[in-house]
Write a protein that holds these residues in place. Sequence first.
Motif, PDB file in Angstrom:
ATOM      1  N   ASP A  37      -1.865 -22.156  -2.728  1.00 48.88           N
ATOM      2  CA  ASP A  37      -3.127 -20.717  -3.022  1.00 48.88           C
ATOM      3  C   ASP A  37      -2.174 -19.807  -2.824  1.00 48.88           C
ATOM      4  OD1 ASP A  37      -4.950 -18.744  -3.541  1.00 48.88           O
ATOM      5  OD2 ASP A  37      -6.184 -18.979  -2.246  1.00 48.88           O
ATOM      6  N   PRO A  38      -1.082 -19.100  -3.691  1.00 46.74           N
ATOM      7  CA  PRO A  38       0.113 -18.179  -2.977  1.00 46.74           C
ATOM      8  C   PRO A  38      -0.664 -16.393  -3.164  1.00 46.74           C
ATOM      9  CG  PRO A  38       0.415 -19.222  -5.400  1.00 46.74           C
ATOM     10  CD  PRO A  38      -0.740 -19.624  -4.222  1.00 46.74           C
ATOM     11  N   VAL A  39      -0.299 -15.896  -2.269  1.00 40.55           N
ATOM     12  CA  VAL A  39      -0.296 -14.517  -2.131  1.00 40.55           C
ATOM     13  C   VAL A  39       0.325 -13.618  -1.984  1.00 40.55           C
ATOM     14  CG1 VAL A  39      -2.851 -14.544  -1.144  1.00 40.55           C
ATOM     15  CG2 VAL A  39      -1.367 -14.343   0.500  1.00 40.55           C
ATOM     16  N   LYS A  69      -4.327  -0.281   4.729  1.00 45.29           N
ATOM     17  CA  LYS A  69      -5.449  -1.115   4.656  1.00 45.29           C
ATOM     18  C   LYS A  69      -5.244  -1.771   3.216  1.00 45.29           C
ATOM     19  CE  LYS A  69      -8.608   2.463   6.635  1.00 45.29           C
ATOM     20  NZ  LYS A  69      -9.586   3.626   5.862  1.00 45.29           N
ATOM     21  N   LEU A  70      -5.798  -3.095   4.233  1.00 46.88           N
ATOM     22  CA  LEU A  70      -5.594  -4.457   3.304  1.00 46.88           C
ATOM     23  C   LEU A  70      -7.270  -4.967   3.207  1.00 46.88           C
ATOM     24  CD1 LEU A  70      -3.013  -6.257   4.968  1.00 46.88           C
ATOM     25  CD2 LEU A  70      -2.396  -5.190   2.944  1.00 46.88           C
ATOM     26  N   ARG A  71      -7.861  -4.536   1.789  1.00 46.71           N
ATOM     27  CA  ARG A  71      -8.743  -4.849   1.327  1.00 46.71           C
ATOM     28  C   ARG A  71      -8.946  -6.049   0.421  1.00 46.71           C
ATOM     29  NH1 ARG A  71     -11.090   0.114   1.636  1.00 46.71           N
ATOM     30  NH2 ARG A  71      -9.970   1.409   2.144  1.00 46.71           N
ATOM     31  N   ALA A  72      -8.355  -6.569   0.264  1.00 43.86           N
ATOM     32  CA  ALA A  72      -8.218  -7.762  -0.722  1.00 43.86           C
ATOM     33  C   ALA A  72      -6.946  -7.994  -1.089  1.00 43.86           C
ATOM     34  CB  ALA A  72      -9.282  -7.502  -2.481  1.00 43.86           C
ATOM     35  N   LEU A  73      -6.451  -9.873  -1.841  1.00 46.75           N
ATOM     36  CA  LEU A  73      -5.662  -9.787  -1.942  1.00 46.75           C
ATOM     37  C   LEU A  73      -5.021  -9.945  -2.631  1.00 46.75           C
ATOM     38  CD1 LEU A  73      -6.207 -14.024  -0.262  1.00 46.75           C
ATOM     39  CD2 LEU A  73      -4.924 -12.111   1.017  1.00 46.75           C
ATOM     40  N   TYR A  91       2.851  13.883   0.799  1.00 44.21           N
ATOM     41  CA  TYR A  91       2.658  13.082   1.172  1.00 44.21           C
ATOM     42  C   TYR A  91       1.775  12.415   0.020  1.00 44.21           C
ATOM     43  CZ  TYR A  91       2.560  14.530   5.758  1.00 44.21           C
ATOM     44  OH  TYR A  91       3.419  14.550   7.190  1.00 44.21           O
ATOM     45  N   PHE A  92       1.845  10.846  -0.058  1.00 44.89           N
ATOM     46  CA  PHE A  92       1.906  10.346  -1.046  1.00 44.89           C
ATOM     47  C   PHE A  92       0.435   9.196  -1.070  1.00 44.89           C
ATOM     48  CE2 PHE A  92       5.543  11.769  -1.667  1.00 44.89           C
ATOM     49  CZ  PHE A  92       5.855  12.519  -3.250  1.00 44.89           C
ATOM     50  N   LYS A  93      -1.035   9.519  -1.345  1.00 44.96           N
ATOM     51  CA  LYS A  93      -1.509   8.355  -1.179  1.00 44.96           C
ATOM     52  C   LYS A  93      -1.955   7.494  -2.170  1.00 44.96           C
ATOM     53  CE  LYS A  93      -6.495   7.945  -1.632  1.00 44.96           C
ATOM     54  NZ  LYS A  93      -8.272   9.076  -1.927  1.00 44.96           N
ATOM     55  N   VAL A  94      -1.645   6.390  -1.647  1.00 44.66           N
ATOM     56  CA  VAL A  94      -1.403   5.141  -2.662  1.00 44.66           C
ATOM     57  C   VAL A  94      -2.163   4.334  -2.878  1.00 44.66           C
ATOM     58  CG1 VAL A  94       0.309   3.418  -3.434  1.00 44.66           C
ATOM     59  CG2 VAL A  94       1.013   5.138  -2.190  1.00 44.66           C
ATOM     60  N   SER A  95      -2.601   3.626  -3.485  1.00 49.80           N
ATOM     61  CA  SER A  95      -3.292   2.535  -3.885  1.00 49.80           C
ATOM     62  C   SER A  95      -2.556   1.564  -4.690  1.00 49.80           C
ATOM     63  CB  SER A  95      -4.746   2.620  -5.051  1.00 49.80           C
ATOM     64  OG  SER A  95      -5.039   3.336  -5.571  1.00 49.80           O
ATOM     65  N   LEU A  96      -3.224  -0.108  -4.395  1.00 54.76           N
ATOM     66  CA  LEU A  96      -3.161  -1.236  -5.128  1.00 54.76           C
ATOM     67  C   LEU A  96      -3.748  -1.795  -5.595  1.00 54.76           C
ATOM     68  CD1 LEU A  96      -0.649  -0.718  -3.863  1.00 54.76           C
ATOM     69  CD2 LEU A  96       0.725  -2.356  -4.367  1.00 54.76           C
ATOM     70  N   SER A  97      -4.840  -1.865  -7.220  1.00 54.77           N
ATOM     71  CA  SER A  97      -5.279  -2.351  -7.666  1.00 54.77           C
ATOM     72  C   SER A  97      -5.068  -3.841  -8.209  1.00 54.77           C
ATOM     73  CB  SER A  97      -6.247  -1.843  -8.182  1.00 54.77           C
ATOM     74  OG  SER A  97      -6.096  -0.416  -7.795  1.00 54.77           O
ATOM     75  N   GLN A  98      -5.614  -5.046  -8.388  1.00 57.35           N
ATOM     76  CA  GLN A  98      -5.398  -6.443  -9.468  1.00 57.35           C
ATOM     77  C   GLN A  98      -7.658  -5.924  -9.803  1.00 57.35           C
ATOM     78  OE1 GLN A  98      -4.343 -10.114  -8.273  1.00 57.35           O
ATOM     79  NE2 GLN A  98      -2.699  -9.578  -9.063  1.00 57.35           N
ATOM     80  N   LEU A  99      -6.710  -6.137 -11.616  1.00 58.54           N
ATOM     81  CA  LEU A  99      -8.447  -7.179 -12.073  1.00 58.54           C
ATOM     82  C   LEU A  99     -10.166  -5.963 -11.033  1.00 58.54           C
ATOM     83  CD1 LEU A  99      -7.997 -10.781 -11.342  1.00 58.54           C
ATOM     84  CD2 LEU A  99      -8.049  -9.462 -13.422  1.00 58.54           C
ATOM     85  N   ASP A 100      -9.284  -4.785 -11.635  1.00 53.23           N
ATOM     86  CA  ASP A 100     -10.122  -3.459 -11.530  1.00 53.23           C
ATOM     87  C   ASP A 100     -10.479  -3.786  -9.833  1.00 53.23           C
ATOM     88  OD1 ASP A 100     -10.031  -2.115 -13.834  1.00 53.23           O
ATOM     89  OD2 ASP A 100     -11.183  -3.650 -14.746  1.00 53.23           O
ATOM     90  N   VAL A 102      -9.775  -1.953  -5.533  1.00 50.94           N
ATOM     91  CA  VAL A 102      -8.671  -0.864  -5.059  1.00 50.94           C
ATOM     92  C   VAL A 102      -8.230  -2.947  -4.025  1.00 50.94           C
ATOM     93  CG1 VAL A 102      -8.277   0.391  -3.866  1.00 50.94           C
ATOM     94  CG2 VAL A 102      -9.326   0.413  -5.344  1.00 50.94           C
ATOM     95  N   CYS A 103      -7.457  -2.948  -3.685  1.00 49.48           N
ATOM     96  CA  CYS A 103      -7.045  -4.065  -2.929  1.00 49.48           C
ATOM     97  C   CYS A 103      -5.923  -3.251  -1.484  1.00 49.48           C
ATOM     98  CB  CYS A 103      -6.031  -4.673  -3.454  1.00 49.48           C
ATOM     99  SG  CYS A 103      -6.564  -5.981  -5.076  1.00 49.48           S
ATOM    100  N   VAL A 104      -4.782  -2.691  -1.296  1.00 45.61           N
ATOM    101  CA  VAL A 104      -4.040  -1.768  -0.807  1.00 45.61           C
ATOM    102  C   VAL A 104      -4.513  -0.187  -0.824  1.00 45.61           C
ATOM    103  CG1 VAL A 104      -1.888  -1.740   0.462  1.00 45.61           C
ATOM    104  CG2 VAL A 104      -3.147  -3.920  -0.557  1.00 45.61           C
ATOM    105  N   THR A 105      -4.836   0.600   0.327  1.00 48.23           N
ATOM    106  CA  THR A 105      -4.260   1.599  -0.023  1.00 48.23           C
ATOM    107  C   THR A 105      -3.270   1.677   1.291  1.00 48.23           C
ATOM    108  OG1 THR A 105      -6.037   2.048   1.610  1.00 48.23           O
ATOM    109  CG2 THR A 105      -6.638   2.536  -0.994  1.00 48.23           C
ATOM    110  N   LEU A 106      -2.440   3.531   1.232  1.00 51.53           N
ATOM    111  CA  LEU A 106      -1.608   3.953   1.993  1.00 51.53           C
ATOM    112  C   LEU A 106      -1.480   5.087   1.809  1.00 51.53           C
ATOM    113  CD1 LEU A 106       1.746   2.356   1.980  1.00 51.53           C
ATOM    114  CD2 LEU A 106       0.240   1.941   0.503  1.00 51.53           C
ATOM    115  N   ILE A 107      -1.020   5.542   2.745  1.00 54.88           N
ATOM    116  CA  ILE A 107      -0.631   7.193   2.709  1.00 54.88           C
ATOM    117  C   ILE A 107       1.499   6.961   3.148  1.00 54.88           C
ATOM    118  CG2 ILE A 107      -0.090   9.690   3.931  1.00 54.88           C
ATOM    119  CD1 ILE A 107      -2.688   8.519   2.365  1.00 54.88           C
TER     120      ILE A 107
END
Length: 111
Positions: A37-39, A69-73, A91-100, A102-107
């Motif tokens: 079950d790779p992540v 913040k790790l919110r989802a895999l 300073y850059f606010k960054v978010s990583l999203s998959q399938l709509d 938001v999984c990861v946020t960071l600055i």
Amino acid sequence: MRKKSNKVERRTGLRQMRVNQTISSDHPSLPGHFPGDPVIPAALLVEAAQQVVLEHANIERLCGFSKLKLRALIKPDIEFEIAFEETKTGYFKVSLSQLDVVCVTLILSSS
């Protein structure tokens, strides 16, 4: 990693952008995260975010990150989006999203 599409927008002089990427399930960091079950490991996701900001914000280096913040895999072989917005100079606010989702946020900071 490969970029699929890029969109640059400017708003009140600050930079923001969205980049779609996919990390293949045969990436060398995935066999131990987690067999069957790779992540994608968080360190690899932070590195991908840093590369996108460095490349598209036209800065030479980043000094660090905070408020991770790790919110989802995030799963391999499924496209995910890296979006960033410069909130104030350097300073850059960054978010990583998959399938709509938001999984990861960071600055990220360049100063």
